[in-house]
Design a protein around this motif. Structure first.
Motif, PDB file in Angstrom:
ATOM      1  N   TRP A   1       0.641  -1.135   0.245  1.00 15.87           N
ATOM      2  CA  TRP A   1      -0.041   0.153   0.114  1.00 15.87           C
ATOM      3  C   TRP A   1       0.918   1.014   0.431  1.00 15.87           C
ATOM      4  O   TRP A   1       0.625   2.536  -0.892  1.00 15.87           O
ATOM      5  N   TRP A   2       2.225   1.024   0.157  1.00 17.38           N
ATOM      6  CA  TRP A   2       2.778   1.693   0.749  1.00 17.38           C
ATOM      7  C   TRP A   2       3.801   2.125   0.201  1.00 17.38           C
ATOM      8  O   TRP A   2       4.924   2.605   0.296  1.00 17.38           O
ATOM      9  N   GLU A   3       4.570   1.405  -1.147  1.00 18.03           N
ATOM     10  CA  GLU A   3       5.259   1.124  -2.448  1.00 18.03           C
ATOM     11  C   GLU A   3       5.945   2.739  -2.634  1.00 18.03           C
ATOM     12  O   GLU A   3       7.176   2.312  -2.506  1.00 18.03           O
TER      13      GLU A   3
ATOM     14  N   THR B   1      13.428   5.394   1.266  1.00 19.97           N
ATOM     15  CA  THR B   1      14.218   4.767   2.255  1.00 19.97           C
ATOM     16  C   THR B   1      15.449   4.953   1.582  1.00 19.97           C
ATOM     17  O   THR B   1      16.091   4.462   0.566  1.00 19.97           O
ATOM     18  N   LEU B   2      16.372   4.072   3.217  1.00 25.28           N
ATOM     19  CA  LEU B   2      17.761   4.055   2.944  1.00 25.28           C
ATOM     20  C   LEU B   2      18.612   2.867   1.427  1.00 25.28           C
ATOM     21  O   LEU B   2      19.669   2.781   0.700  1.00 25.28           O
ATOM     22  N   ASP B   3      17.599   1.457   2.024  1.00 30.78           N
ATOM     23  CA  ASP B   3      17.685   0.771   0.270  1.00 30.78           C
ATOM     24  C   ASP B   3      17.872   1.343  -0.808  1.00 30.78           C
ATOM     25  O   ASP B   3      18.455   1.391  -1.572  1.00 30.78           O
TER      26      ASP B   3
ATOM     27  N   GLU C   1       3.724  10.116   8.030  1.00 24.29           N
ATOM     28  CA  GLU C   1       3.897  11.403   8.827  1.00 24.29           C
ATOM     29  C   GLU C   1       4.875  12.572   7.736  1.00 24.29           C
ATOM     30  O   GLU C   1       4.712  13.669   7.456  1.00 24.29           O
ATOM     31  N   LYS C   2       5.637  11.741   7.857  1.00 29.25           N
ATOM     32  CA  LYS C   2       6.774  11.972   7.141  1.00 29.25           C
ATOM     33  C   LYS C   2       6.506  12.182   5.706  1.00 29.25           C
ATOM     34  O   LYS C   2       6.485  13.237   4.457  1.00 29.25           O
ATOM     35  N   GLN C   3       5.823  11.159   4.548  1.00 32.43           N
ATOM     36  CA  GLN C   3       5.141  11.357   3.351  1.00 32.43           C
ATOM     37  C   GLN C   3       4.658  12.174   3.009  1.00 32.43           C
ATOM     38  O   GLN C   3       5.101  13.349   1.985  1.00 32.43           O
TER      39      GLN C   3
ATOM     40  N   ARG D   1      13.163   9.953  16.710  1.00 33.16           N
ATOM     41  CA  ARG D   1      13.831   9.784  15.608  1.00 33.16           C
ATOM     42  C   ARG D   1      13.755   8.380  14.600  1.00 33.16           C
ATOM     43  O   ARG D   1      13.174   8.762  13.390  1.00 33.16           O
ATOM     44  N   HIS D   2      13.362   7.503  15.066  1.00 34.46           N
ATOM     45  CA  HIS D   2      13.516   6.830  14.454  1.00 34.46           C
ATOM     46  C   HIS D   2      11.742   5.560  15.042  1.00 34.46           C
ATOM     47  O   HIS D   2      12.140   4.228  15.295  1.00 34.46           O
ATOM     48  N   LEU D   3      10.547   6.141  15.532  1.00 35.18           N
ATOM     49  CA  LEU D   3       9.831   5.554  16.184  1.00 35.18           C
ATOM     50  C   LEU D   3       9.019   4.448  15.593  1.00 35.18           C
ATOM     51  O   LEU D   3       8.441   3.328  15.950  1.00 35.18           O
TER      52      LEU D   3
ATOM     53  N   PHE E   1      17.212 -10.857  15.170  1.00 33.76           N
ATOM     54  CA  PHE E   1      17.625 -10.061  14.131  1.00 33.76           C
ATOM     55  C   PHE E   1      17.107  -8.597  13.755  1.00 33.76           C
ATOM     56  O   PHE E   1      18.227  -8.040  13.226  1.00 33.76           O
ATOM     57  N   LEU E   2      16.052  -9.309  13.660  1.00 37.62           N
ATOM     58  CA  LEU E   2      15.691  -7.886  13.228  1.00 37.62           C
ATOM     59  C   LEU E   2      16.069  -6.437  14.440  1.00 37.62           C
ATOM     60  O   LEU E   2      16.364  -4.885  13.826  1.00 37.62           O
ATOM     61  N   VAL E   3      16.111  -6.731  15.371  1.00 40.95           N
ATOM     62  CA  VAL E   3      16.753  -5.553  17.010  1.00 40.95           C
ATOM     63  C   VAL E   3      18.113  -5.653  16.250  1.00 40.95           C
ATOM     64  O   VAL E   3      18.313  -4.001  16.235  1.00 40.95           O
ATOM     65  N   ALA E   4      18.850  -5.911  16.133  1.00 40.63           N
ATOM     66  CA  ALA E   4      19.802  -6.068  15.357  1.00 40.63           C
ATOM     67  C   ALA E   4      20.089  -5.112  14.316  1.00 40.63           C
ATOM     68  O   ALA E   4      20.453  -3.594  13.700  1.00 40.63           O
ATOM     69  N   LEU E   5      19.528  -5.492  13.031  1.00 40.45           N
ATOM     70  CA  LEU E   5      19.060  -4.434  11.754  1.00 40.45           C
ATOM     71  C   LEU E   5      19.078  -2.950  12.156  1.00 40.45           C
ATOM     72  O   LEU E   5      19.732  -2.498  11.818  1.00 40.45           O
ATOM     73  N   LEU E   6      17.572  -2.863  12.829  1.00 36.42           N
ATOM     74  CA  LEU E   6      16.986  -1.900  13.287  1.00 36.42           C
ATOM     75  C   LEU E   6      18.148  -1.306  14.117  1.00 36.42           C
ATOM     76  O   LEU E   6      18.285  -0.140  13.741  1.00 36.42           O
TER      77      LEU E   6
ATOM     78  N   ALA F   1      26.269  13.808   8.229  1.00 34.12           N
ATOM     79  CA  ALA F   1      27.132  13.906   6.555  1.00 34.12           C
ATOM     80  C   ALA F   1      26.039  15.011   6.368  1.00 34.12           C
ATOM     81  O   ALA F   1      27.146  16.006   5.447  1.00 34.12           O
ATOM     82  N   GLN F   2      24.690  14.719   5.882  1.00 37.76           N
ATOM     83  CA  GLN F   2      23.835  15.760   5.369  1.00 37.76           C
ATOM     84  C   GLN F   2      23.734  16.940   5.229  1.00 37.76           C
ATOM     85  O   GLN F   2      23.754  17.911   4.428  1.00 37.76           O
ATOM     86  N   TYR F   3      23.354  16.899   6.203  1.00 38.86           N
ATOM     87  CA  TYR F   3      23.126  18.126   7.253  1.00 38.86           C
ATOM     88  C   TYR F   3      23.735  18.940   7.646  1.00 38.86           C
ATOM     89  O   TYR F   3      23.642  20.255   8.649  1.00 38.86           O
TER      90      TYR F   3
END
Ligand code: NDP
Length: 241
Positions: free
Chosen positions: A53-55, A61-63, A124-126, A170-172, A201-206, A219-221
């Protein structure tokens, strides 16, 4: 053709959906109908439906904006997602859920609420980023933002939202995604650590991704990012981290 969209959206995530349906049917054939196994299937299906739905939002995203279509993304989407992300359902085929129907309904409610909240944060960001001059209403008030100068493109700037969920932490979106994942793993409660493999795994990834994203934003801002971090001091859980 976008290689990242093809590997993630069209192969990895569709394989995820097809595999969990196959695992659910295999579990029913072996052990009969079980509400907890159905909750495991439906919560993941809801998450995947939400993704598609949100594709459009996935393209920011970072990807897509940071990572290249190299090994990390391609192997991750083609192999790691179908194998590991589906693991809680796979495990339930040979080990039927032990939790009560009431606990399964509790897990379902938790999963639905946090999947909707995860969507809401991204949404909300979108909405904010696509509103002309950032003018939009969030939580009943005009959105507040910081104008962040782009160190990487002098003279240009972007807006960082400090209203709604983006003013709470910042990352809710990651936090809600983690709880939603925990909810669909809960039908494996009492079966040891394996049903929760994807959650660990997702805890580590996120958590790692939070730092990766903040390194990129810093670095950007530059100073504007520091200002944003002062205004919104927590990363994942308000008053904790
Ligand atoms: P975000 O959606 O949080 O996007 C981060 C980017 O948003 C930043 O780099 C920055 O980019 C911009 N940004 C940061 N803060 C603000 C702000 N206050 N106002 C406006 N823009 C801001 O991260 P992801 O792309 O990693 O995640 C997207 C979704 O995908 C989430 O729901 C997440 O949970 C999910 N996800 C799931 C994974 C899984 O394997 N299950 C893996 C990764 C993500 P810029 O300013 O340059 O535009």
């Amino acid at each position: 053709m976008d290689v990242k969209q093809l590997t993630n959206c069209r192969v990895g995530l569709m394989a995820w959906q097809l595999l969990i349906i196959a695992f659910y049917i295999a579990g029913v054939e072996r052990h009969g109908f079980n509400i907890a196994a159905l909750v495991n299937l439906l919560l993941q299906s809801m998450y995947l439906a939400k993704f598609f739905w949100w594709e459009y939002g996935y393209f920011n995203t970072l990807d897509i904006i940071l990572d290249r279509a190299g090994y990390y993304i391609c192997w991750g989407c083609l192999v790691w997602v179908p194998c590991l992300y589906t693991f809680s359902s796979y495990y339930l085929v040979a080990h039927p859920p032990q939790i009560s129907n009431l606990a399964a309904v509790g897990a379902a409610l938790l999963g639905v609420a946090t999947t909707l909240l995860n969507y809401r944060v991204d949404y909300e960001k979108q909405v904010f980023r696509s509103a002309p001059d950032g003018k939009c209403v969030l939580w009943g008030k005009p959105a507040r933002y910081i104008v962040a100068n782009l160190v990487t493109s002098p003279g240009k700037s972007r807006k960082l939202l400090v209203s709604g969920f983006w003013g709470v932490a910042r990352h809710l979106n990651y936090t809600f995604e983690l709880v939603a994942t925990l909810a669909w793993c809960l039908p494996g409660w009492g079966l040891g650590l394996w049903p929760f493999l994807y959650f660990y795994f997702l805890v580590a990834l996120l958590v790692h991704r939070t730092f990766r994203d903040e390194e990129k934003c810093s670095a950007q801002y530059g100073d504007s990012w520091e200002l944003y971090c002062k205004e919104v001091p927590y990363r994942l859980v308000p008053y904790v981290f």
